[in-house]
Enzyme design. Structure first.
Site, mmCIF file in Angstrom:
data_model
loop_
_atom_site.group_PDB
_atom_site.id
_atom_site.type_symbol
_atom_site.label_atom_id
_atom_site.label_comp_id
_atom_site.label_asym_id
_atom_site.label_seq_id
_atom_site.Cartn_x
_atom_site.Cartn_y
_atom_site.Cartn_z
ATOM 1 N N GLY A 95 0.819 -1.207 0.000
ATOM 2 C CA GLY A 95 0.000 0.000 0.000
ATOM 3 C C GLY A 95 0.853 1.257 0.000
ATOM 4 N N ASP A 321 0.770 -0.220 13.007
ATOM 5 C CA ASP A 321 1.079 -1.563 12.482
ATOM 6 C C ASP A 321 1.356 -2.578 13.593
ATOM 7 O OD1 ASP A 321 0.780 -0.728 9.871
ATOM 8 O OD2 ASP A 321 2.890 -0.197 9.655
HETATM 9 C C1 S3P Z 1 3.047 3.787 6.210
HETATM 10 C C2 S3P Z 1 1.943 4.326 6.803
HETATM 11 C C3 S3P Z 1 0.917 3.529 7.498
HETATM 12 C C4 S3P Z 1 1.402 2.121 7.822
HETATM 13 C C5 S3P Z 1 2.138 1.493 6.678
HETATM 14 C C6 S3P Z 1 3.336 2.343 6.262
HETATM 15 C C7 S3P Z 1 3.985 4.683 5.514
HETATM 16 O O1 S3P Z 1 -0.230 3.431 6.654
HETATM 17 O O2 S3P Z 1 0.331 1.297 8.190
HETATM 18 O O3 S3P Z 1 2.598 0.209 7.008
HETATM 19 O O4 S3P Z 1 5.127 4.267 5.220
HETATM 20 O O5 S3P Z 1 3.613 5.832 5.238
HETATM 21 P P1 S3P Z 1 -1.359 4.591 6.621
HETATM 22 O O6 S3P Z 1 -0.744 5.820 6.133
HETATM 23 O O7 S3P Z 1 -2.394 4.069 5.675
HETATM 24 O O8 S3P Z 1 -1.851 4.690 8.037
#
Ligand code: S3P
Length: 437
Positions: A95, A321
């Protein structure tokens, strides 16, 4: 699907390091790729998520090479210099990679098609396509803006001021990366501060970023657009989200004494360790230092009698996380641990609230799960259950940790995804004394 079982293990002992920080690794490759000159990165996480980002940066025109373990170099194309990729950008399970690169592409006059695995293609993308559309990019995706999705980058991106509807560093970062190509100032207002690695690294590469704390915990992050980013070396610390697994394992396996070296302790990432210490964990921060602009320490962790606590919802962004592995620690604690403000857990690599609740149920642990909360009643952990991981690395690792101190082995149905963030997890844990079969 390769399954793995974790068995009641003898005391865990020894010193280990964990792989580089995933969030910083993605950002080092992305910003190095739009800086002018050669960026050297050491300590890069060579997990599949980051390797997907490396490959996609190549497709967007940067030269990305591996020199040795964790040692990479990136020759950037300069802000505005991305080329149109000749093929689909496959982000795998990531993601972060997907959302950050959608932001970067949105500010460039190129078209790119993003896809991912079954987990990523289920995750919501409207949270980034909405603000990026306001900046002038266009998107064609599946219902709910899901991947596969085509991004038509803006020819003349506009700066925006945007209040995040959810506390998300990925959304903040996507907007800032698009803002690199926009004239004037792009501002993101966060309801609650989230990890600030993008801000720190943008500053490190020479961009002008202002951060102002407002009333009610709000934070305004402003980037001056169209900077010339200059290549700069990046030292990636160990990932606190990966350190979480040996740390919790040492706390719950009787007699353990483990030191996890070189753990990044950015205050917007360290919420799990604060919580565990409130629960009575014996965690000592040794050799505190600053490396690559991030606070770092070695964590010495000894087996501890833990007590249930209430974790304030305001802490969620600093440990988002880590709730799956905190739920495991809570299962071994005396009393109930109450975790609130967890709505975002439902849209991670899996619906983590549901996956954790199912894993607790399978192993005989009393709990109550609501739309955005989880209460875990600690005590003796029977174990003996099989846990469905739903393509989620952190569910797999959390429940393997549980099995090391449970009454009967805990099995996870699929360990393939562990390589997305923590290659070598099982070997590292085995080196400390963990028994897997
Ligand atoms: C991350 C932000 C978080 C986290 C992901 C890594 C990042 O997600 O859960 O593992 O590197 O910006 P969200 O921004 O959707 O909260």
């Amino acid at each position: 699907m390769p399954a793995l079982s974790a068995k009641t293990s003898p005391a865990l002992t020894g010193n280990v390091t964990v792989p580089g920080d995933k969030s910083i690794s993605h950002r080092a490759l992305i910003l190095g790729g739009v800086a002018v000159g050669r960026t050297e990165v050491t300590g890069l996480l060579e997990g599949e998520d980051v390797l997907h980002t490396a490959e996609c940066m190549r497709r967007l025109g940067a030269t990305v090479e591996r020199l040795g373990p964790g040692h990479w170099q990136v020759d950037g194309v300069g802000v505005g210099g991305l080329i149109e990729p000749a093929d689909i950008l496959d982000m795998g399970n990531s993601g972060t990679g997907a959302r950050l690169l959608m932001g970067l592409v949105a500010g460039h006059p190129v078209t790119a098609i993003f896809t991912g695995d079954a987990s990523l293609n289920r995750r919501p993308m409207a949270r980034v396509t909405d603000p990026l559309s306001r900046m002038g990019a266009r998107f064609v995706g599946r219902a709910g803006g899901r991947l596969p999705l085509a991004v038509v980058g803006a020819r003349a991106p506009m700066p925006i001021e945007y209040r995040l509807p959810v506390a998300s560093a990925q959304v903040k970062s996507a907007i800032l990366l698009a803002g690199l190509c926009a004239p004037g100032e792009t501002t993101v207002i966060e309801p609650e501060p989230t990890r600030d690695h993008s801000e720190r690294l943008l500053g490190h590469f020479g961009a002008e970023v202002r951060v102002v704390d407002g009333a009610d915990g709000e934070r305004r992050v402003t980037l001056r657009g169209q900077p010339e980013l200059t290549a700069a070396p990046v030292v990636v610390p160990g990932d606190p989200s990966s350190a979480a697994f040996p740390v919790v394992a040492a706390l719950i396996v009787p007699g353990s004494d483990v030191t996890v070296e070189n753990v990044g302790l950015n205050p917007l990432r360290a919420g799990l360790f604060d919580t565990l210490i409130e629960m009575g964990a014996d965690i000592a921060y040794l050799n505190r230092r600053v490396e690559g602009g991030e606070p770092v320490a070695d964590l010495r962790v000894r087996h501890s009698a833990l007590k249930g606590v209430t974790v304030p919802a305001s802490r969620a962004p600093a440990m988002i996380d880590e709730y799956p592995v905190l739920a495991v620690a809570a299962a071994f604690a005396e009393g109930t641990t109450r975790m609130n403000g967890l709505a975002e857990l439902r849209v991670k690599e899996s619906d983590r609230l549901a996956a954790v609740a199912a894993g607790l149920a399978a192993n005989g642990i009393a709990h109550e799960a609501g739309p955005d909360y989880l209460h875990v009643k600690g005590g003796a952990v029977a174990g003996g259950g099989t846990v469905a991981t739903h393509l989620d690395h952190r569910i797999a690792m959390s429940f393997l940790v549980m099995g090391l101190a449970a009454g009967a082995p805990v099995t996870v149905d699929d360990v393939r995804m562990i390589d997305t963030s923590f290659p070598g997890f099982a070997a590292m844990m085995t080196g400390l004394g963990a028994v897997f079969s």
